[in-house]
Write a protein that holds these residues in place. Structure first.
Motif, short mmCIF file in Angstrom:
data_model
loop_
_atom_site.label_atom_id
_atom_site.label_comp_id
_atom_site.label_asym_id
_atom_site.label_seq_id
_atom_site.Cartn_x
_atom_site.Cartn_y
_atom_site.Cartn_z
N GLU A 136 -2.18 -37.58 46.05
CA GLU A 136 -3.64 -37.68 46.04
C GLU A 136 -4.25 -37.53 44.66
O GLU A 136 -5.19 -38.20 44.29
CB GLU A 136 -4.25 -36.61 46.96
N ARG A 137 -3.66 -36.60 43.91
CA ARG A 137 -4.23 -36.31 42.61
C ARG A 137 -4.24 -37.55 41.72
O ARG A 137 -5.23 -37.85 41.06
CB ARG A 137 -3.39 -35.23 41.96
N MET A 181 0.62 -34.98 35.34
CA MET A 181 0.53 -34.25 36.62
C MET A 181 1.59 -34.74 37.61
O MET A 181 1.66 -34.24 38.74
CB MET A 181 -0.86 -34.45 37.22
N ILE A 205 -16.31 -34.04 25.58
CA ILE A 205 -16.61 -33.85 27.00
C ILE A 205 -18.07 -34.07 27.37
O ILE A 205 -18.62 -33.40 28.23
CB ILE A 205 -16.13 -32.46 27.49
N LYS A 207 -19.17 -36.63 28.83
CA LYS A 207 -19.19 -37.24 30.17
C LYS A 207 -19.82 -38.61 30.33
O LYS A 207 -20.15 -39.00 31.46
CB LYS A 207 -19.85 -36.28 31.17
N ARG A 218 -13.70 -39.26 38.43
CA ARG A 218 -14.29 -38.16 37.67
C ARG A 218 -13.42 -37.90 36.43
O ARG A 218 -12.68 -36.92 36.34
CB ARG A 218 -14.47 -36.94 38.57
N ASP A 221 -13.94 -34.42 34.40
CA ASP A 221 -13.60 -33.20 35.14
C ASP A 221 -12.14 -33.18 35.62
O ASP A 221 -11.51 -32.13 35.64
CB ASP A 221 -14.50 -33.07 36.38
N ASN A 222 -11.65 -34.34 36.05
CA ASN A 222 -10.34 -34.34 36.69
C ASN A 222 -9.19 -34.77 35.78
O ASN A 222 -8.04 -34.56 36.12
CB ASN A 222 -10.36 -35.21 37.94
N ILE A 225 -10.66 -32.71 30.98
CA ILE A 225 -10.70 -31.25 30.85
C ILE A 225 -9.37 -30.62 31.29
O ILE A 225 -8.83 -29.78 30.57
CB ILE A 225 -11.94 -30.66 31.58
N LYS A 228 -7.16 -31.04 28.43
CA LYS A 228 -7.50 -30.13 27.33
C LYS A 228 -6.95 -28.74 27.61
O LYS A 228 -6.44 -28.07 26.72
CB LYS A 228 -9.02 -30.07 27.13
N GLU A 229 -7.06 -28.30 28.86
CA GLU A 229 -6.53 -26.98 29.21
C GLU A 229 -5.00 -26.96 29.07
O GLU A 229 -4.43 -25.97 28.63
CB GLU A 229 -6.94 -26.62 30.64
N ARG A 230 -4.35 -28.05 29.45
CA ARG A 230 -2.89 -28.12 29.31
C ARG A 230 -2.49 -28.10 27.84
O ARG A 230 -1.47 -27.52 27.48
CB ARG A 230 -2.37 -29.40 29.99
N TYR B 108 -17.15 -25.56 29.06
CA TYR B 108 -17.11 -27.03 29.02
C TYR B 108 -18.46 -27.64 29.39
O TYR B 108 -18.83 -28.67 28.85
CB TYR B 108 -16.03 -27.56 29.96
N LYS B 112 -21.06 -29.81 26.70
CA LYS B 112 -21.68 -31.11 26.96
C LYS B 112 -23.19 -31.03 26.72
O LYS B 112 -23.77 -31.86 26.03
CB LYS B 112 -21.42 -31.55 28.40
N ARG B 116 -24.99 -32.83 23.39
CA ARG B 116 -25.92 -33.93 23.61
C ARG B 116 -27.31 -33.59 23.09
O ARG B 116 -27.90 -34.35 22.33
CB ARG B 116 -26.03 -34.23 25.11
N ARG B 149 -10.62 -19.76 27.30
CA ARG B 149 -9.98 -18.94 28.34
C ARG B 149 -10.07 -17.45 28.03
O ARG B 149 -10.20 -16.64 28.93
CB ARG B 149 -8.54 -19.37 28.57
N HIS B 202 -13.86 -24.32 34.59
CA HIS B 202 -12.71 -25.23 34.46
C HIS B 202 -11.42 -24.48 34.11
O HIS B 202 -10.33 -24.89 34.53
CB HIS B 202 -12.99 -26.28 33.38
N ARG B 205 -10.12 -23.06 37.25
CA ARG B 205 -9.51 -24.12 38.05
C ARG B 205 -8.10 -24.43 37.53
O ARG B 205 -7.16 -24.63 38.30
CB ARG B 205 -10.39 -25.36 37.96
N HIS B 206 -7.98 -24.44 36.22
CA HIS B 206 -6.68 -24.73 35.61
C HIS B 206 -5.69 -23.61 35.90
O HIS B 206 -4.55 -23.84 36.29
CB HIS B 206 -6.87 -24.89 34.10
N LEU B 212 -0.34 -26.68 37.53
CA LEU B 212 0.89 -27.06 38.22
C LEU B 212 1.07 -28.57 38.19
O LEU B 212 0.10 -29.31 38.18
CB LEU B 212 0.83 -26.60 39.68
N ARG B 213 2.33 -29.02 38.21
CA ARG B 213 2.52 -30.45 38.36
C ARG B 213 3.06 -30.76 39.76
O ARG B 213 3.36 -31.89 40.08
CB ARG B 213 3.42 -31.01 37.28
N ASN B 232 -16.12 -25.95 41.39
CA ASN B 232 -16.18 -26.56 40.06
C ASN B 232 -17.11 -27.77 40.01
O ASN B 232 -17.77 -28.04 39.00
CB ASN B 232 -14.75 -26.94 39.65
#
Ligand code: SF4
Ligand code: SF4
Ligand code: FES
Ligand code: FES
Lengths: 253, 267
Positions: A136-137, A181, A205, A207, A218, A221-222, A225, A228-230, B108, B112, B116, B149, B202, B205-206, B212-213, B232
């Protein structure tokens, strides 16, 4: 009910050009691509316009309508007030070839620079099984029709030609995210490459890519970001880095 | 040499944008709200007073760690003595506000918003930005955005402290439990909004599952990730609500502390 429409269409080539006024009839339910075709049939026979499916699925008819990057075949004429003039130009981030047609080969070059999926050693075609939650991702990213509207609107290259060499753009960040992913992808330095070679850090970012995507992916967001976190995990977070050295943690690199 | 939309091979169009809608409205609103907040927060931070009215403490001054703090306002004691610079006593709020400020500056969503509206980079989509050069977040100082973070973790500590403040507000001025006033509700709402803001972050969420992968082998983290993902989606809303919430909570405590309002007790 037919209505008279005032259009300004950009005509020209890579050395010169400008907006030309035309008036054209529009029927109920028509989209901007329909009226462009009517102009082409009745008034400007040599008007260049790229299109294919007229169903928002081939990604060919990308242009800018009243300054906004959009698909002409998915933009209803009825969405503009009766007295409003509609301005139609080619994409403004890419070199123009003729009239509404631009040279989008920048995107094909960038596509080739993204390292492909690397399957586990010894895995044969047909063997891998993937759980639905993992599929799904990436399915969201797979909806991309390669219209390149996101690439066109991204200010990193739209406003700075010189950044094109070091920036892959949002369409390819979703590709990188999809692969990073993927549970079975074995290439372990995608994150570093995203930052060091594909210009992920150039994105601020803001958007706009997400705002214009006709598939409502998205992107920021999906894909961006999360990437970027990874990247922070492997490049900028001393604690994570320490953890990965001590425990040789899977999934970090 | 002309760059961007005016580069030599692109369609010759003299306008920076052909957008006909009011694209400047959104950045204008953002600038107005953020500037008002900054002005108000600075005024309050330097005011160094009217931040405590048993049992209510303003979120700008909690945890109050300096020996200059109002009597009874220091939840965690006063380990730092009095801050003085050039003979002037420093407001304890200044040391506290650095952290929420860092958290929001590296968020994040706020990135933005202020890229902007304050930096016009870009002012709106498909509106050419005024800068000749652009390197994004690749070098100093903006590369520091990657520290988000850490501010998130500190933010969690603040959330715990402000929740404790909200719980302590369910007492009367004589410190007896089992009472509820408008102030208790104001502080409780403030803490709730701050938790929602953090939970929808975010980075959250991470951390909870996004990194995870392989979701299928981590069902619990996957479940948590779907919940955080839903929050989120509303992160922007929580960012504004919690910002206004903090300002309002501070304003309410200020009015009670200065005697302008009486803190109404339901029981
Ligand atoms: S979010 Fe990033 S990639 Fe998307 S348009 Fe903005 S700068 Fe470009
Ligand atoms: S991500 Fe969206 S906007 Fe970008 S190319 Fe794909 S479909 Fe078009
Ligand atoms: S013609 Fe195919 S997307 Fe518009
Ligand atoms: S992304 Fe906004 S607080 Fe983390």
């Amino acid at each position: 009910m037919a209505r008279k429409l005032k259009l300004r269409i950009w005509r020209g080539n890579s050395t010169d050009g400008g907006l030309q006024n035309v008036e054209v009839e529009a029927n109920e339910g028509e989209v901007v691509l329909d009226v462009i075709h009517r102009v082409q049939a009745e008034q400007m026979n040599d008007l260049a316009v790229r299109w294919n499916c007229k169903a928002g699925k081939c990604g060919s008819c990308s242009m800018e309508i009243n300054g906004k990057p959009r698909l002409a075949c998915m933009t209803q004429v009825a969405s503009f007030p009766d007295d409003q003039e509609i301005t139609i130009t080619p994409l403004r981030a890419f070199p123009v070839i003729k009239d509404l047609v631009t040279d989008v080969s920048f995107n094909y070059k960038k596509a080739m620079e993204i390292p492909a999926f690397v399957p586990p050693v010894g895995m044969k075609p047909g063997e891998p099984r993937m759980a639905q939650v993992d599929v799904e991702r990436s399915q969201e990213f797979r909806k991309c029709i390669e219209c390149f509207l996101c690439q066109d609107t991204c200010h990193v290259i739209r406003d700075h030609e010189e950044n094109k060499k070091s920036f892959a753009g949002p369409r390819f960040f979703i590709r990188i995210a999809e692969l990073d992913m993927h549970p079975l992808d074995m290439l372990r330095n995608r994150k570093q490459k995203a930052q060091e070679e594909h210009g992920l850090g150039m994105c601020n970012i803001t958007k706009c890519c997400t705002e214009v995507c006709p598939e409502h992916i998205r992107i920021t967001d999906n894909a961006i970001i999360p990437m970027k976190e990874r990247v922070v995990d492997v490049k900028y977070d001393p604690l994570r880095w320490l953890g990965s050295v001590i425990r040789k943690r899977e999934g970090i690199l | 040499m002309a760059t961007g939309v005016f580069s030599s091979k692109r369609a010759k169009i003299s306008e920076r944008t052909l957008r006909t809608d009011r694209w400047w409205l959104q950045p204008l609103i953002t600038v107005s709200v953020l500037l008002s907040f900054i002005v108000y927060a600075s005024f309050r931070a330097f005011e160094n007073g009217n931040y405590f009215a048993e049992p209510l403490i303003s979120p700008f001054y909690s945890p109050c760690l300096s020996a200059a703090c109002a009597q009874g306002s220091s939840l965690l004691g006063q380990p730092f003595g009095i801050f003085k610079i050039l003979g002037m006593t420093f407001s304890p709020a200044l040391f506290i506000l650095i952290f929420p400020l860092g958290f929001r500056m590296t968020c994040y969503y706020y990135r933005k918003a202020y890229y902007r509206s304050f930096w016009a980079s870009p002012p709106a989509c498909a509106v050419a930005e005024p800068h000749a050069k652009y390197t994004g977040e690749t070098r100093a100082p903006l590369i520091m955005q990657n520290s988000h973070r850490y501010f998130f973790y500190i933010g969690l500590i603040f959330n715990v402290l402000l929740t404790a403040d909200a719980i302590l507000a369910f007492r009367n001025p004589e410190k007896q439990w089992g009472h509820m006033s408008v102030g208790s509700l104001v502080l409780l709402a403030n803490a709730t909004f701050l938790w929602l803001y953090s939970a929808s972050c975010h980075t959250c969420r991470h951390t909870i599952g996004g990194r995870l992968r392989n979701f299928s082998s981590h069902p619990i983290r996957y479940k948590a990730w779907t919940i955080v993902s839903a929050l989120n989606h509303k992160h922007q809303n929580f960012a504004w609500i919690s910002l206004l919430g903090v300002a309002f909570a501070d304003f309410y405590v200020r009015q009670v502390s200065s005697g302008a309002f009486t803190n109404f007790y339901f029981f």
